[in-house]
Motif scaffolding. Structure first.
Motif, short mmCIF file in Angstrom:
data_model
loop_
_atom_site.label_atom_id
_atom_site.label_comp_id
_atom_site.label_asym_id
_atom_site.label_seq_id
_atom_site.Cartn_x
_atom_site.Cartn_y
_atom_site.Cartn_z
N GLY A 45 -4.65 -1.32 -7.89
CA GLY A 45 -4.60 -0.51 -6.67
C GLY A 45 -4.51 0.98 -6.87
O GLY A 45 -4.66 1.73 -5.92
N ASN A 90 -7.00 5.64 3.87
CA ASN A 90 -8.42 5.30 3.96
C ASN A 90 -8.53 4.04 4.81
O ASN A 90 -8.44 2.92 4.30
N ASP A 99 0.83 -1.20 0.00
CA ASP A 99 0.00 0.00 0.00
C ASP A 99 0.87 1.26 0.00
O ASP A 99 0.60 2.21 -0.72
N ASP A 133 -11.00 2.65 6.19
CA ASP A 133 -12.13 1.79 5.87
C ASP A 133 -11.81 0.84 4.73
O ASP A 133 -12.44 -0.19 4.59
N ASN A 134 -10.83 1.18 3.92
CA ASN A 134 -10.54 0.39 2.73
C ASN A 134 -9.31 -0.51 2.89
O ASN A 134 -8.98 -1.25 1.97
N LEU A 135 -8.64 -0.48 4.01
CA LEU A 135 -7.42 -1.26 4.17
C LEU A 135 -7.66 -2.76 4.02
O LEU A 135 -6.90 -3.46 3.36
N GLU A 136 -8.71 -3.27 4.63
CA GLU A 136 -8.98 -4.70 4.53
C GLU A 136 -9.34 -5.08 3.09
O GLU A 136 -8.87 -6.08 2.56
N GLY A 137 -10.15 -4.27 2.46
CA GLY A 137 -10.51 -4.53 1.08
C GLY A 137 -9.35 -4.41 0.12
O GLY A 137 -9.33 -5.05 -0.92
N PHE A 138 -8.36 -3.60 0.48
CA PHE A 138 -7.20 -3.42 -0.38
C PHE A 138 -6.47 -4.73 -0.64
O PHE A 138 -6.03 -4.99 -1.74
N THR A 185 -7.52 -7.73 -0.94
CA THR A 185 -8.17 -8.66 -1.86
C THR A 185 -7.94 -8.29 -3.32
O THR A 185 -7.88 -9.17 -4.18
N LYS A 186 -7.75 -7.01 -3.62
CA LYS A 186 -7.55 -6.60 -5.01
C LYS A 186 -6.28 -7.19 -5.62
O LYS A 186 -6.34 -7.80 -6.68
N LYS A 209 -6.04 4.27 -8.67
CA LYS A 209 -7.21 4.75 -9.42
C LYS A 209 -6.84 5.95 -10.23
O LYS A 209 -6.05 6.74 -9.90
#
Length: 100
Positions: A98, A67, A54, A69-74, A76-77, A100
């Motif tokens: 990763g 962000n 990251d 809120d998005n660390l866990e979702g990061f 999986t990408k 955008k």
């Protein structure tokens, strides 16, 4: 600077436990190797891996926002992207999914 301190803050517990986190050359690593590395690592090492990834992508993109809120979702990408392209370089796939 603040993001680097945050990464260090979260990485310290793993480093303090003297985990067997190996040196990794992400620039040369294939997705297949990356998936294997993650699959055989303990939770603390996995956290260090994804925080490094990251942070790397933040440096490439210039994005200085964290962000939470998005660390866990990061995580999986890049894993999903690598599963689709196991022979690709992990950083190429991480950049594609990763940034955008």
């Amino acid at each position: 600077m603040a993001r680097s301190l945050l990464v260090l803050f979260f990485a310290l517990p793993a480093l303090a436990k003297k985990q067997q986190t190996q040196n990794s050359e992400f620039g040369a690593m294939t997705c297949e190797e990356f998936i294997q590395d993650v699959a055989t690592s303990d939770e603390d090492s996995i956290a260090v891996i994804f925080l490094w990834l990251d942070s790397y992508l933040s440096g490439v993109s210039g994005d200085t926002r964290l962000n939470g809120d998005n660390l866990e979702g990061f995580s999986t990408k890049p894993m999903n992207g690598c599963a689709k392209k196991p022979k690709s370089k992990v950083l190429d796939v991480a950049k594609a999914v990763g940034i955008k």
